[in-house]
Design an enzyme around this catalytic site. Structure first.
Site, mmCIF file in Angstrom:
data_model
loop_
_atom_site.group_PDB
_atom_site.id
_atom_site.type_symbol
_atom_site.label_atom_id
_atom_site.label_comp_id
_atom_site.label_asym_id
_atom_site.label_seq_id
_atom_site.Cartn_x
_atom_site.Cartn_y
_atom_site.Cartn_z
ATOM 1 C CG PHE A 1 -2.374 -0.058 0.898
ATOM 2 C CD1 PHE A 1 -2.890 -1.050 0.085
ATOM 3 C CD2 PHE A 1 -3.247 0.911 1.400
ATOM 4 C CE1 PHE A 1 -4.243 -1.087 -0.228
ATOM 5 C CE2 PHE A 1 -4.592 0.881 1.090
ATOM 6 C CZ PHE A 1 -5.100 -0.115 0.277
ATOM 7 C CD GLN B 1 -5.456 10.427 2.451
ATOM 8 O OE1 GLN B 1 -6.220 9.507 2.682
ATOM 9 N NE2 GLN B 1 -4.188 10.404 2.810
ATOM 10 N NE ARG C 1 -4.706 6.622 0.072
ATOM 11 C CZ ARG C 1 -5.569 5.960 0.788
ATOM 12 N NH1 ARG C 1 -6.278 6.583 1.710
ATOM 13 N NH2 ARG C 1 -5.743 4.680 0.602
ATOM 14 C CD GLU D 1 -12.799 9.727 7.692
ATOM 15 O OE1 GLU D 1 -13.182 8.572 7.393
ATOM 16 O OE2 GLU D 1 -12.728 10.656 6.877
HETATM 17 C C1 LIG Z 1 -14.541 4.607 -0.469
HETATM 18 C C2 LIG Z 1 -13.633 4.520 0.725
HETATM 19 C C3 LIG Z 1 -12.690 3.493 0.812
HETATM 20 C C4 LIG Z 1 -11.853 3.414 1.911
HETATM 21 N N1 LIG Z 1 -10.939 2.404 1.962
HETATM 22 C C5 LIG Z 1 -10.141 2.285 3.054
HETATM 23 C C6 LIG Z 1 -9.216 1.208 3.160
HETATM 24 O O1 LIG Z 1 -9.134 0.335 2.305
HETATM 25 N N2 LIG Z 1 -8.438 1.141 4.262
HETATM 26 C C7 LIG Z 1 -8.499 2.066 5.261
HETATM 27 O O2 LIG Z 1 -7.763 1.948 6.230
HETATM 28 N N3 LIG Z 1 -9.386 3.091 5.192
HETATM 29 C C8 LIG Z 1 -10.200 3.208 4.113
HETATM 30 N N4 LIG Z 1 -11.095 4.253 4.043
HETATM 31 C C9 LIG Z 1 -11.273 5.101 5.220
HETATM 32 C C10 LIG Z 1 -12.080 4.356 6.266
HETATM 33 O O3 LIG Z 1 -12.963 3.466 5.646
HETATM 34 C C11 LIG Z 1 -12.886 5.311 7.141
HETATM 35 O O4 LIG Z 1 -12.046 6.298 7.649
HETATM 36 C C12 LIG Z 1 -13.515 4.565 8.301
HETATM 37 O O5 LIG Z 1 -14.238 3.447 7.844
HETATM 38 C C13 LIG Z 1 -14.411 5.465 9.133
HETATM 39 O O6 LIG Z 1 -15.036 4.677 10.111
HETATM 40 P P1 LIG Z 1 -15.858 5.324 11.289
HETATM 41 O O7 LIG Z 1 -16.365 4.207 12.131
HETATM 42 O O8 LIG Z 1 -15.061 6.381 11.924
HETATM 43 O O9 LIG Z 1 -17.077 6.056 10.559
HETATM 44 P P2 LIG Z 1 -18.149 5.558 9.461
HETATM 45 O O10 LIG Z 1 -17.929 4.175 9.016
HETATM 46 O O11 LIG Z 1 -18.209 6.628 8.443
HETATM 47 O O12 LIG Z 1 -19.498 5.539 10.289
HETATM 48 C C14 LIG Z 1 -20.113 6.718 10.750
HETATM 49 C C15 LIG Z 1 -21.358 6.345 11.501
HETATM 50 O O13 LIG Z 1 -21.875 7.487 12.148
HETATM 51 C C16 LIG Z 1 -23.263 7.560 11.965
HETATM 52 N N5 LIG Z 1 -23.655 8.979 12.043
HETATM 53 C C17 LIG Z 1 -23.062 10.034 11.456
HETATM 54 N N6 LIG Z 1 -23.714 11.172 11.775
HETATM 55 C C18 LIG Z 1 -24.731 10.818 12.586
HETATM 56 C C19 LIG Z 1 -25.767 11.535 13.255
HETATM 57 N N7 LIG Z 1 -25.916 12.866 13.144
HETATM 58 N N8 LIG Z 1 -26.645 10.837 13.998
HETATM 59 C C20 LIG Z 1 -26.556 9.485 14.100
HETATM 60 N N9 LIG Z 1 -25.598 8.772 13.502
HETATM 61 C C21 LIG Z 1 -24.694 9.425 12.769
HETATM 62 C C22 LIG Z 1 -23.525 6.924 10.624
HETATM 63 O O14 LIG Z 1 -24.823 6.436 10.552
HETATM 64 C C23 LIG Z 1 -22.486 5.795 10.639
HETATM 65 O O15 LIG Z 1 -23.021 4.664 11.275
HETATM 66 C C24 LIG Z 1 -11.950 4.355 2.952
HETATM 67 C C25 LIG Z 1 -12.897 5.368 2.873
HETATM 68 C C26 LIG Z 1 -13.709 5.468 1.749
HETATM 69 C C27 LIG Z 1 -14.684 6.612 1.687
#
Ligand SMILES: Cc1cc2nc3c(=O)[nH]c(=O)nc-3n(C[C@H](O)[C@H](O)[C@H](O)COP(=O)(O)OP(=O)(O)OC[C@H]3O[C@@H](n4cnc5c(N)ncnc54)[C@H](O)[C@@H]3O)c2cc1C
Length: 578
Positions: free
Chosen positions: A129, A243, A289, A381
């Site tokens: 990666f 990013q 990146r 995130e």
């Molecule tokens: C297309 C894509 C591919 C990626 N690929 C990779 C990869 O291969 N490897 C890697 O390390 N990272 C990757 N990333 C980054 C990584 O996937 C994300 O940073 C990570 O999954 C974020 O996880 P999280 O649990 O913080 O939030 P998320 O998975 O975004 O979940 C957010 C949650 O918060 C909830 N929420 C938000 N606002 C509210 C609200 N007001 N009220 C109630 N609920 C709310 C949503 O419903 C959701 O359940 C990728 C990102 C993208 C966009």
């Protein structure tokens, strides 16, 4: 808009932990909290069904120095790659936690049933990666996030986590400067409901959707948790660092995983050159990146991009990898290319351009996910601990959400009973309901959400995008402030109670506008180039003045800037070359 909730079960119930967000960070936190103390009352509220969180879109994988593919990989090398990748802005103690917990967490997921792809000797496979010195990214074909999320969701159900799906968190309920829990909108009914809670963990994901159709993010990545924290007086950190991923699909901005280059894909311009030889002669397509995105943007600006009605683009060529490899390792990518671009990567190069992808900035936390407000935590995130500094390495975010989701879940579980919040009152709920209803009033309300959102995305991409300079950023700030004023006149045209998506979009836009102002303010004040933040008027990294984090607190409706030192460790500042 429905009635204020008088459901006594909810009004009276005191949760030990309410987690906002059902992505990888939220679900790991929930599972770990129940594991730490099975007697706790733990709720996850999520605006979408947890399995639809953006985590499910993660394709490429999660980093861990398992040393399966490269036998000489070590945790120390992973730490160094991460710090260097961050352009030395990451806090080194946090990076150490991230990388040393990585092998454990990957194996823990394996024990729970995550179907990792395998090597011939049946150990977990690892692919190269960007910005990594060894192949250490563990993956499940190109559906890694999806499989992780399914695994965690099963475990949460099994452990008795209570789910409130399709609830939209509006704001923290405050008792002076202390949290009493949350106020949320039940999307299904339109009711305003209280979540009286000893502790709250924000796990709401990123804010890169503010760049709108120039973003790889899900529609819901609107930074709600960060905006809620900011409104409550909790500081945000390093918001200027957004990013851009080098390979978004030309038309939609949807992501083609770095794994496609990890498997050997080439980036090619109109002259047929593998142009990365100009920018990163040793790492080529697998540079970090920020560097690869700048390279694509430069090729386009200097006239070596392809032209199309959807804008200029470059080629990502996978043809030499062969049909078998593309079908087995990148099946989802192939499907997306055929569906969204009409291109089969087995036969044709993929049209790509950089796309806003990830928020390095977020809610300022310590290494346990604690924020400046007692009982309020953040992970994933939406938080900024900070392990990614000025630039995140691919595969380190899935890792971040798992490692720090778990840590925040455990910290909240251990500390929850120490908080005894006052109840949330009927009048607080009524006030919130009034606020939402006011968007539906015809008088003085005429602006359309769609127009404002589009203009926000455009000004951010043009003025606070990959290449930045003072005059452009100032123009961007002016635009954002004007959009915030116009937002005062926004109208929710749908006045129904049930699934009022128009109302949700307006509330998300409010959050994006508030955060966009912090992104632009940080971009203007940081007079240097570091990681993802490239100032054409200050092209050099300036460690003397800018080797520090920025912080943002809301005062009088606008961001007030502050600074925080970077925690150093074993690694001294060095020039960053690839
Ligand atoms: C297309 C894509 C591919 C990626 N690929 C990779 C990869 O291969 N490897 C890697 O390390 N990272 C990757 N990333 C980054 C990584 O996937 C994300 O940073 C990570 O999954 C974020 O996880 P999280 O649990 O913080 O939030 P998320 O998975 O975004 O979940 C957010 C949650 O918060 C909830 N929420 C938000 N606002 C509210 C609200 N007001 N009220 C109630 N609920 C709310 C949503 O419903 C959701 O359940 C990728 C990102 C993208 C966009």
């Amino acid at each position: 808009m429905g009635m204020v909730c008088t459901d006594l079960r909810l009004v009276m119930k005191l949760f030990d932990i309410v987690i906002v967000g059902g992505g990888g960070a939220g679900l790991y936190a929930a599972m770990e909290a129940m594991k730490t103390n099975p007697g706790l009352n733990v709720a996850v509220i999520s605006k979408v069904y947890p399995n639809r969180s953006h985590t499910s879109a993660a394709q490429g994988g999660a980093n861990a120095a398992l040393a399966n593919t490269a036998k000489d990989d070590t945790v120390e090398l992973h730490i160094f790659d991460t710090i260097k990748g961050s352009d030395y802005l990451a806090d080194q103690d946090a990076v150490e936690v991230l990388c040393s917990e990585a092998p454990k967490i990957i194996r823990e997921l394996e024990n729970m049933g995550t179907p990792w792809s395998r090597l011939d000797d049946k150990t977990i496979a690892q692919r190269p990666f960007g910005g990594a010195g060894r192949p250490r990214c563990c993956y499940c074909a190109d559906k890694t996030g999806h499989t992780i999320l399914q695994t965690l969701y099963e475990q949460c159900l099994r452990k008795g986590v209570q789910f409130f799906n399709e609830y939209f968190a509006l704001d923290l309920a405050l008792d002076g400067s202390r949290s009493k829990g949350l106020i949320a909108l039940n999307i299904k009914t339109g009711r305003i409901e209280p979540f009286h809670a000893r502790t709250v963990i924000f796990a709401t994901g990123g804010y890169a959707k503010m760049y709108w159709n120039r973003s790889s993010n899900a529609a819901g990545n609107t930074g709600d948790g960060q905006a809620i924290a900011y409104r409550a007086g909790i500081p945000l950190k390093d918001m200027e660092f957004v990013q851009f991923h080098p390979t978004g699909l030309r038309k939609s901005g949807l992501l083609v995983t770095e794994g496609a280059r990890g498997e050997g894909g080439y980036l090619v311009n109109t002259l047929g050159e593998r142009f990365m030889s100009r920018y990163a002669p040793s790492k080529m397509e697998l540079g970090p990146r920020d560097l690869v995105s700048r390279s694509l943007e430069t090729e386009i600006l200097e006239g070596r991009g392809f032209d199309s009605p959807a804008g200029k683009y470059l080629h990502l060529d996978l043809r030499h990898l062969g049909a078998d490899l593309i079908k087995s390792r990148l099946p989802q990518i192939r499907e997306m290319c055929m569906y969204f671009e009409g291109v089969d990567p087995i036969d044709e190069p993929i049209p790509v351009r950089p796309t806003a992808h990830y928020s390095m900035g977020g809610i300022d936390t310590d290494n346990f996910g604690r924020t400046a407000m007692g009982g309020v935590y953040a992970a994933g995130e939406c938080g900024c601990v900070s392990v990614h500094g000025a630039n995140r390495l691919g595969g380190n975010s899935l890792l971040d959400i798992l490692v720090f989701g778990r840590i925040a879940g455990r910290a909240a579980a251990e500390e929850a009973r120490g908080f005894n919040p006052a109840p949330i009152t009927e009048s607080e709920l009524a006030e919130k309901e009034q606020e939402l209803r006011s968007f539906m009033k015809p008088s003085g309300h005429y602006e359309r959400y769609g127009t404002l959102r589009e203009e926000l995305g455009q000004t951010l991409a043009q003025n606070v995008g990959i290449f930045r300079e003072a005059s452009k950023i100032s123009k961007g700030i002016g635009d954002i402030v004007a959009l915030k004023e116009r937002f005062e006149h926004v109208r929710v045209f749908d006045t129904s109670d049930v699934y009022n998506t128009n109302l949700i979009q307006v509330l998300e836009l409010r959050n994006m506008l508030e955060l966009a102002e912090t992104v632009a303010a940080g971009a203007l004040v940081r007079e240097e180039s570091r990681g993802s933040h490239t100032r054409t008027d200050f092209p050099v990294r300036d460690d003397e003045n800018w080797h520090r984090h920025t912080t943002f607190t809301q005062e009088g409706g606008h961001p007030k800037l502050g600074f925080k030192p970077v925690t150093m460790g074993r690694y001294e500042l060095q020039e960053r070359t690839y």
